[in-house]
Scaffold this motif. Structure first.
Motif, PDB file in Angstrom:
ATOM      1  N   HIS A  87       8.031  -3.576 -16.796  1.00 59.05           N
ATOM      2  CA  HIS A  87       8.449  -2.178 -16.844  1.00 59.05           C
ATOM      3  C   HIS A  87       9.964  -2.183 -16.914  1.00 59.05           C
ATOM      4  N   LYS A 120      -2.693   4.571 -18.537  1.00 56.61           N
ATOM      5  CA  LYS A 120      -1.715   4.236 -17.506  1.00 56.61           C
ATOM      6  C   LYS A 120      -2.113   2.908 -16.875  1.00 56.61           C
ATOM      7  N   MET A 170      -1.348  -0.256 -14.065  1.00 54.36           N
ATOM      8  CA  MET A 170      -0.703  -0.605 -12.802  1.00 54.36           C
ATOM      9  C   MET A 170      -1.008  -2.067 -12.483  1.00 54.36           C
ATOM     10  N   GLN A 179       1.225  -1.605  -5.521  1.00 56.44           N
ATOM     11  CA  GLN A 179       0.952  -1.396  -6.933  1.00 56.44           C
ATOM     12  C   GLN A 179       2.246  -0.955  -7.609  1.00 56.44           C
ATOM     13  N   PRO A 234       4.096   0.013 -11.574  1.00 56.04           N
ATOM     14  CA  PRO A 234       3.709   0.436 -12.921  1.00 56.04           C
ATOM     15  C   PRO A 234       3.998  -0.627 -13.990  1.00 56.04           C
TER      16      PRO A 234
END
Length: 232
Positions: free
Chosen positions: A186, A206, A208, A216, A218
């Motif tokens: 990310h 999405k 994770m 968690q 992203p």
């Protein structure tokens, strides 16, 4: 780019300056030369460069005495030294490159290309990240880091024991230093691949990363495919 050369031989320093001018051209904003360890410590505390080019033998002083402080700063350090046997140790401390003397312009240009690159370029294993703690510098072993979060111009190291340490380098610069055991998943996260327990996909594409410590974080859509290939 603003560059500081720490080199006790004027002849070599002038050669480095000439080559850097040729390589960087208009991208070079300033280049300073300092002879001694003490002057260098003062210079990086009061007017930090974008890049430090450091010799390891400075009139009998050990450049490693400066290196520990330098690698905790926001800028990258490249060693230019005849002491090739010190290369592995220098990489372990987090230098971006080690240019052995004698060197030519092609080898110096390779080092500068690594500085300008936005992705990991080193194949050497960085074993520590140096952080400032209570006016001292502490070496954090890489194996203690779970993931790294970007925090503006700085980065936050999240450790296995749950502690957090602030590093002066940006996430982009740490990404350059760390090997493929860490993956940029990310724009704000670098994670150690071995700390990922699973990947969760939810509606709306999405993603994770589920970590072994229960957290968690992203995963960017554009980074999911590369992560999956390396993690599986």
């Amino acid at each position: 780019m603003n560059i500081l050369i720490v080199e006790d031989e004027a002849r070599i320093a002038k050669r480095i300056q000439r080559m850097v001018h040729d390589i960087l051209g208009q991208d070079l904003q300033s280049i300073r030369h300092i002879y001694t360890l003490q002057e260098a410590l003062h210079a990086i505390e009061n007017n930090a460069p974008d890049l430090l080019l450091l010799d390891l033998n400075l009139n009998g002083d050990n450049g490693f005495d400066l290196l520990t402080t330098a690698v905790s700063k926001s800028f990258h350090t490249v060693i230019i030294s005849a002491y090739k046997d010190q290369a592995i140790t220098a990489f372990e401390y987090g230098v971006l490159d080690f240019v052995p003397k004698p060197f030519n312009q092609e080898r110096l240009e390779q080092a500068l290309d690594r500085v300008l690159s936005k992705t990991s370029t080193t194949k050497q294993a960085t074993k520590y990240l140096a952080v400032k703690k209570r006016h001292k510098v502490a070496l954090i072993p890489i194996e203690q880091i779970v993931y790294i979060k970007g925090a503006g111009a700085y980065s936050e190291l999240i450790l296995i024991d749950g502690q957090k340490e602030l590093h002066d380098k940006s996430l982009d610069k740490l990404d350059q230093l760390l090997t493929e055991s860490f993956q940029r998943i990310h724009k704000s996260y670098l994670v150690k691949l071995s700390e990922i327990k699973g990947i969760q996909v939810s509606s709306g594409s999405k993603y994770m990363a589920e970590l072994k410590n229960g957290e968690q974080i992203p995963i960017g859509r554009t980074r999911y495919k590369e992560l999956k290939e390396k993690w599986v």
